[in-house]
Design a protein around this motif. Structure first.
Motif, PDB file in Angstrom:
ATOM      1  N   ARG B 172       0.834  -1.206   0.000  1.00  0.00           N
ATOM      2  CA  ARG B 172       0.000   0.000   0.000  1.00  0.00           C
ATOM      3  C   ARG B 172       0.866   1.252   0.000  1.00  0.00           C
ATOM      4  NH1 ARG B 172      -3.578  -0.618   4.939  1.00  0.00           N
ATOM      5  NH2 ARG B 172      -3.603   1.640   4.947  1.00  0.00           N
ATOM      6  N   ALA B 173       1.953   1.179   0.776  1.00  0.00           N
ATOM      7  CA  ALA B 173       2.848   2.336   0.822  1.00  0.00           C
ATOM      8  C   ALA B 173       3.440   2.592  -0.559  1.00  0.00           C
ATOM      9  CB  ALA B 173       3.955   2.082   1.833  1.00  0.00           C
ATOM     10  N   SER B 174       3.856   1.513  -1.256  1.00  0.00           N
ATOM     11  CA  SER B 174       4.456   1.692  -2.584  1.00  0.00           C
ATOM     12  C   SER B 174       3.459   2.274  -3.565  1.00  0.00           C
ATOM     13  CB  SER B 174       4.958   0.364  -3.141  1.00  0.00           C
ATOM     14  OG  SER B 174       5.508  -0.418  -2.145  1.00  0.00           O
ATOM     15  N   ILE B 175       2.183   1.904  -3.373  1.00  0.00           N
ATOM     16  CA  ILE B 175       1.164   2.408  -4.289  1.00  0.00           C
ATOM     17  C   ILE B 175       0.879   3.877  -4.015  1.00  0.00           C
ATOM     18  CG2 ILE B 175      -1.318   2.293  -4.720  1.00  0.00           C
ATOM     19  CD1 ILE B 175      -1.020  -0.791  -4.543  1.00  0.00           C
ATOM     20  N   GLU B 176       0.798   4.204  -2.711  1.00  0.00           N
ATOM     21  CA  GLU B 176       0.351   5.557  -2.397  1.00  0.00           C
ATOM     22  C   GLU B 176       1.458   6.584  -2.540  1.00  0.00           C
ATOM     23  OE1 GLU B 176      -1.806   5.518   1.296  1.00  0.00           O
ATOM     24  OE2 GLU B 176      -3.161   4.020   0.453  1.00  0.00           O
ATOM     25  N   ASN B 177       2.679   6.195  -2.211  1.00  0.00           N
ATOM     26  CA  ASN B 177       3.773   7.149  -2.369  1.00  0.00           C
ATOM     27  C   ASN B 177       5.079   6.404  -2.653  1.00  0.00           C
ATOM     28  OD1 ASN B 177       5.628   9.181  -2.248  1.00  0.00           O
ATOM     29  ND2 ASN B 177       4.612  10.242  -0.563  1.00  0.00           N
ATOM     30  N   PRO B 178       5.325   6.101  -3.932  1.00  0.00           N
ATOM     31  CA  PRO B 178       6.474   5.266  -4.279  1.00  0.00           C
ATOM     32  C   PRO B 178       7.802   5.812  -3.763  1.00  0.00           C
ATOM     33  CG  PRO B 178       5.110   5.688  -6.199  1.00  0.00           C
ATOM     34  CD  PRO B 178       4.554   6.517  -5.093  1.00  0.00           C
ATOM     35  N   SER B 179       8.017   7.115  -3.887  1.00  0.00           N
ATOM     36  CA  SER B 179       9.342   7.623  -3.519  1.00  0.00           C
ATOM     37  C   SER B 179       9.562   7.541  -2.009  1.00  0.00           C
ATOM     38  CB  SER B 179       9.538   9.056  -4.007  1.00  0.00           C
ATOM     39  OG  SER B 179       8.329   9.637  -4.346  1.00  0.00           O
ATOM     40  N   LEU B 180       8.501   7.851  -1.262  1.00  0.00           N
ATOM     41  CA  LEU B 180       8.634   7.761   0.195  1.00  0.00           C
ATOM     42  C   LEU B 180       8.866   6.316   0.631  1.00  0.00           C
ATOM     43  CD1 LEU B 180       8.602   9.414   2.746  1.00  0.00           C
ATOM     44  CD2 LEU B 180       6.143   9.048   2.902  1.00  0.00           C
ATOM     45  N   ALA B 181       8.124   5.391  -0.030  1.00  0.00           N
ATOM     46  CA  ALA B 181       8.288   3.974   0.295  1.00  0.00           C
ATOM     47  C   ALA B 181       9.717   3.537   0.017  1.00  0.00           C
ATOM     48  CB  ALA B 181       7.308   3.144  -0.518  1.00  0.00           C
ATOM     49  N   GLN B 182      10.273   4.046  -1.079  1.00  0.00           N
ATOM     50  CA  GLN B 182      11.636   3.682  -1.440  1.00  0.00           C
ATOM     51  C   GLN B 182      12.627   4.175  -0.389  1.00  0.00           C
ATOM     52  OE1 GLN B 182      11.951   4.676  -5.524  1.00  0.00           O
ATOM     53  NE2 GLN B 182      12.746   2.639  -5.950  1.00  0.00           N
ATOM     54  N   VAL B 183      12.377   5.396   0.086  1.00  0.00           N
ATOM     55  CA  VAL B 183      13.249   5.958   1.112  1.00  0.00           C
ATOM     56  C   VAL B 183      13.236   5.087   2.352  1.00  0.00           C
ATOM     57  CG1 VAL B 183      13.480   7.908   2.693  1.00  0.00           C
ATOM     58  CG2 VAL B 183      13.072   8.315   0.272  1.00  0.00           C
ATOM     59  N   LEU B 184      12.066   4.492   2.653  1.00  0.00           N
ATOM     60  CA  LEU B 184      11.946   3.654   3.835  1.00  0.00           C
ATOM     61  C   LEU B 184      12.480   2.246   3.607  1.00  0.00           C
ATOM     62  CD1 LEU B 184       8.434   4.790   5.028  1.00  0.00           C
ATOM     63  CD2 LEU B 184      10.607   5.215   6.156  1.00  0.00           C
ATOM     64  N   ILE B 186      11.659   0.092   1.133  1.00  0.00           N
ATOM     65  CA  ILE B 186      10.781  -0.900   0.501  1.00  0.00           C
ATOM     66  C   ILE B 186      11.187  -1.046  -0.954  1.00  0.00           C
ATOM     67  CG2 ILE B 186       8.407  -1.392  -0.185  1.00  0.00           C
ATOM     68  CD1 ILE B 186       7.549   0.319   2.246  1.00  0.00           C
ATOM     69  N   ASN B 187      11.273  -2.285  -1.418  1.00  0.00           N
ATOM     70  CA  ASN B 187      11.575  -2.514  -2.826  1.00  0.00           C
ATOM     71  C   ASN B 187      10.288  -2.354  -3.629  1.00  0.00           C
ATOM     72  OD1 ASN B 187      12.212  -3.466  -5.344  1.00  0.00           O
ATOM     73  ND2 ASN B 187      13.588  -5.054  -4.566  1.00  0.00           N
ATOM     74  N   VAL B 188      10.082  -1.135  -4.129  1.00  0.00           N
ATOM     75  CA  VAL B 188       8.809  -0.801  -4.777  1.00  0.00           C
ATOM     76  C   VAL B 188       8.561  -1.691  -5.984  1.00  0.00           C
ATOM     77  CG1 VAL B 188       7.561   0.994  -6.005  1.00  0.00           C
ATOM     78  CG2 VAL B 188       8.825   1.562  -3.952  1.00  0.00           C
ATOM     79  N   ASP B 189       9.616  -1.925  -6.751  1.00  0.00           N
ATOM     80  CA  ASP B 189       9.455  -2.726  -7.958  1.00  0.00           C
ATOM     81  C   ASP B 189       8.964  -4.130  -7.611  1.00  0.00           C
ATOM     82  OD1 ASP B 189       9.812  -2.946 -10.850  1.00  0.00           O
ATOM     83  OD2 ASP B 189      11.293  -4.469 -10.301  1.00  0.00           O
ATOM     84  N   ARG B 190       9.528  -4.702  -6.521  1.00  0.00           N
ATOM     85  CA  ARG B 190       9.110  -6.045  -6.130  1.00  0.00           C
ATOM     86  C   ARG B 190       7.647  -6.035  -5.685  1.00  0.00           C
ATOM     87  NH1 ARG B 190      13.106  -8.643  -2.089  1.00  0.00           N
ATOM     88  NH2 ARG B 190      14.526  -8.393  -3.839  1.00  0.00           N
ATOM     89  N   MET B 191       7.252  -4.963  -4.993  1.00  0.00           N
ATOM     90  CA  MET B 191       5.862  -4.852  -4.557  1.00  0.00           C
ATOM     91  C   MET B 191       4.920  -4.799  -5.757  1.00  0.00           C
ATOM     92  SD  MET B 191       5.563  -4.964  -1.442  1.00  0.00           S
ATOM     93  CE  MET B 191       7.001  -5.709  -0.785  1.00  0.00           C
ATOM     94  N   TYR B 192       5.312  -4.008  -6.768  1.00  0.00           N
ATOM     95  CA  TYR B 192       4.476  -3.900  -7.962  1.00  0.00           C
ATOM     96  C   TYR B 192       4.395  -5.236  -8.677  1.00  0.00           C
ATOM     97  CZ  TYR B 192       4.197   1.195  -7.660  1.00  0.00           C
ATOM     98  OH  TYR B 192       3.925   2.475  -7.283  1.00  0.00           O
ATOM     99  N   THR B 193       5.544  -5.938  -8.743  1.00  0.00           N
ATOM    100  CA  THR B 193       5.539  -7.248  -9.389  1.00  0.00           C
ATOM    101  C   THR B 193       4.564  -8.173  -8.682  1.00  0.00           C
ATOM    102  OG1 THR B 193       7.866  -6.867  -9.806  1.00  0.00           O
ATOM    103  CG2 THR B 193       7.047  -9.072 -10.245  1.00  0.00           C
ATOM    104  N   LEU B 194       4.580  -8.120  -7.354  1.00  0.00           N
ATOM    105  CA  LEU B 194       3.652  -8.951  -6.575  1.00  0.00           C
ATOM    106  C   LEU B 194       2.208  -8.563  -6.893  1.00  0.00           C
ATOM    107  CD1 LEU B 194       3.286 -11.087  -4.385  1.00  0.00           C
ATOM    108  CD2 LEU B 194       3.353  -9.256  -2.696  1.00  0.00           C
TER     109      LEU B 194
END
Lengths: 354, 304
Positions: B172-184, B186-194
């Motif tokens: 949810r974090a990657s969806i709502e704010n990808p850059s912030l999630a990345q800073v924390l 989170i591997n955003v790309d992996r989340m999207y793949t999932l």
């Protein structure tokens, strides 16, 4: 059969296809390439034009000459059609004027459907618009397929043969020549239109709508006009397809063939460049017709119908172009602006003339 | 005993809900509607069709395979086409065209397979429904039970996943704010793949149910696409639970409205049933552009 004869027959089959698809693709290029409007429902206006040519001229002749009025045009199609063709073969002037009238009417239908699809187009965000237009596109096919009294339902209708007065041997050449002429005129029209101030305004709206609005342009009305013009052209293209195949059947019109393939042609050829679009059309039509011609020879080696290779080849080449040359084969021409020196010279000469 | 209308409504709603929730999920990641989403249904449906037609066994044995294969195709689509294009800064129209291209490609591949299987195993591979392979429990067709339970289960599971598990919260974090999630971290790309995998798997499941209820061709999924779009738009296009509800509503409308019209005596109108999703779409976009979720709850609407 001799070799040159085969080639000639291939060309005679190819040229009408290129002409019709050139008109569809140019109309899409006007919308998307120059106007930035993602029309994913191109098939709507194309079917509109084709259905008109299937439905109107034949019934008009029946009404004018009064034969078979008591019969249903679609139920007794095989009975009525020869009589209609006979009338047209006897009277070239009538045949030609009826054909031109049908083409104009097809353009009007296309424009009307364009107006219909411009209702969501000027209001919605890009993604919503694409989804809505895609869903709208199939409506007319559905009606044509189910409602018998439009174009004969699942059986389809024949298009009256407007060139019946020409000897059979020459008919194909005349038809191909006529369709080429229409495509050429369309090309000139779209090229002139996109070079005009209107075309530049359209491009400016595509690049920055807010900027165009801030300069006092009514962007909504420009977009609407564009969709209507493109719709009229797509209607013409539908009519050309109907004239070429000599029959109209709702089943032959689809999202894949009349929305997706023109998109491939426009993007591969180069969006925003009419010549590029023409190159895209020629490239893909030659390719797909060649597959069609060598269907039997290729089919001997493959355990499936060769026509299914067309979607795979088309989509692969489009993806390759999108990855490695996103602007297409020919890039959009830059608008020529004068350098400051040339502007100064012009000012001087104007002053001198005063 | 249940009357056919109820069964039809419930099955259809389940298919629509399962497929539209996937569409919404992928829309949230790439911000473009996936025009190839219908193809996931086709793939899932054909896994069941081949299994039943070639081996003559129950399609229920390969539910997992339908979901897995469609899920993998979805991941391939994301990894190979959409993510690279997006990272090159392609416009959203380009991404939409790319998804349409993938749909066309899958159509070609599925047609070749259908031809090949048809010729080699001498079975029908087009316009085929697997209703005869379905079985009944207390005279209720199993596909209806499957449809209801998959909607209920996926609602519960998605709720737990997105709200209670670390992975779901990261998604949810990657969806709502990808850059912030990345800073924390989170591997955003992996989340999207999932997310794409889940989307494809649900699409495959929907396709399998489709095959059990309606005749399947290589264009079935593409023909179903307007219904999926209508469901997602009714749900607000960016709310997962909204699209589940939207799917159920559109599915209901799709079988109840024609029935009501037929009862009134206009039986020939039933043929025009595919117009209904478009009508729903237009009405929603005109009156309630952000969908039913804007009426009551707010989850998922923050992301624009």
């Amino acid at each position: 059969m001799t070799q040159p004869e085969q080639i000639l027959r291939f060309l005679l089959d190819l040229v009408p296809w290129i002409s019709a698809y050139l008109v569809i693709s140019l109309s899409l290029n006007l919308e998307y390439g120059f106007g930035g409007i993602p029309n994913f429902g191109k098939v709507l206006c194309v079917t509109g034009g084709a259905f008109l040519v299937g439905a109107l001229p034949g019934q008009l002749i029946v009404m004018l000459y009064g034969f078979g009025e008591e019969l249903n045009y679609f139920d007794n199609h095989a009975q009525i059609m020869p009589k209609v063709n006979e009338v047209l073969a006897r009277d070239p002037l009538l045949a030609m004027s009826l054909m031109l009238f049908s083409l104009v009417a097809a353009m009007l239908v296309g424009a009307g459907l364009g107006l219909l699809s411009s209702i969501p187009a000027v209001r919605l965000k890009e993604e919503y618009l694409a989804m809505t237009l895609l869903a709208m596109g199939e409506i007319l096919i559905l009606i044509g397929d189910n409602y018998k009294n439009l174009i004969g339902g699942t059986l389809g209708v024949f298009v009256p043969s407007f060139f019946g007065w020409i000897p059979v041997a020459n008919r194909g050449y005349v038809l191909a020549g006529f369709l080429t002429l229409l495509a050429f005129l369309t090309f000139v029209f779209v090229e002139l239109l996109t070079r005009s101030p209107y075309g530049r305004l359209l491009k400016s709206i595509r690049d920055d709508e807010v900027l165009a609005q801030s300069l006092g342009r009514d962007t909504v009305s420009v977009k609407r006009k564009t969709i209507i013009i493109a719709g009229a052209l797509a209607g013409l293209a539908g009519a050309m397809l109907a004239l070429n195949s000599g029959a109209v059947n709702a089943k032959n019109y689809s999202r894949a063939n009349h929305t997706f393939i023109p998109w491939v042609m426009v993007i591969v050829g180069g969006a925003g460049n009419n010549l590029g679009t023409a190159i895209g059309v020629i490239l893909f039509m030659v390719g797909s017709r060649l597959i069609d011609v060598f269907k039997r020879e290729l089919g001997a080696f493959l355990p499936f119908d060769v026509i299914w290779l067309t979607p795979i080849l088309l989509s692969t080449s489009l993806l390759l172009v999108m990855f490695f040359r996103p602007t297409g084969i020919l890039t959009e021409k830059r608008v020529k602006t004068l350098s400051s020196r040339e502007l100064d010279n012009l000012k001087e000469s104007v002053k001198a003339n005063r | 005993m249940l009357d056919p209308l109820t069964i039809n409504t419930l099955v259809y709603s389940g298919i629509a809900a399962m497929s539209s929730v996937g569409l919404t999920l992928t829309y949230l990641t790439t911000r473009v509607p996936n025009f190839a989403h219908g193809s996931f249904l086709t793939i899932g449906a054909y896994v069941a069709v081949y299994w039943a037609q070639i081996l003559g066994r129950s399609p229920y044995e390969v539910i997992w395979a339908s979901a897995l294969l469609s899920g993998c195709v979805a991941v391939i689509q994301y990894k190979l086409v959409l993510a690279p294009l997006a990272s090159r800064g392609s416009s959203s129209t380009y991404l939409m065209i790319a998804t349409l291209t993938v749909a066309f490609f899958i159509f070609g591949v599925m047609s070749i397979f259908a031809d090949y299987v048809g010729r080699v195993y001498r079975v029908r591979t087009n316009y085929i429904a697997l209703r005869s392979f379905d079985f009944q429990i207390l005279s209720i067709p199993m596909v209806m039970i499957l449809s209801i339970s998959s909607v209920v289960l996926s609602t519960i599971l998605l709720y737990i996943f997105l709200n209670k598990t670390k992975l779901g919260i990261a998604m949810r974090a990657s969806i709502e704010n990808p850059s912030l999630a990345q800073v924390l971290g989170i591997n955003v790309d992996r989340m999207y793949t999932l997310a794409w995998f889940i989307s494809g798997a649900l699409g495959g499941l929907a396709g399998m149910m489709y095959a059990l209820w309606l005749p399947v061709t290589t264009t079935s999924g593409d023909e179903f696409l307007p219904t999926i779009f209508a469901s997602s738009i009714l749900g607000g296009l960016s709310s997962i639970f909204g699209s589940l509800a939207g799917g159920v509503l559109v599915g209901m409308a799709n079988s109840v409205i024609p029935h009501m019209i037929a009862v009134l005596g206009f039986t020939e109108v039933i043929q025009y049933r595919p117009v209904i999703p478009l009508l729903i779409m237009s009405i929603v976009l005109l009156t309630l552009p952000s969908g039913i979720t804007s009426l009551r709850w707010r989850w998922g609407r923050e992301a624009k």
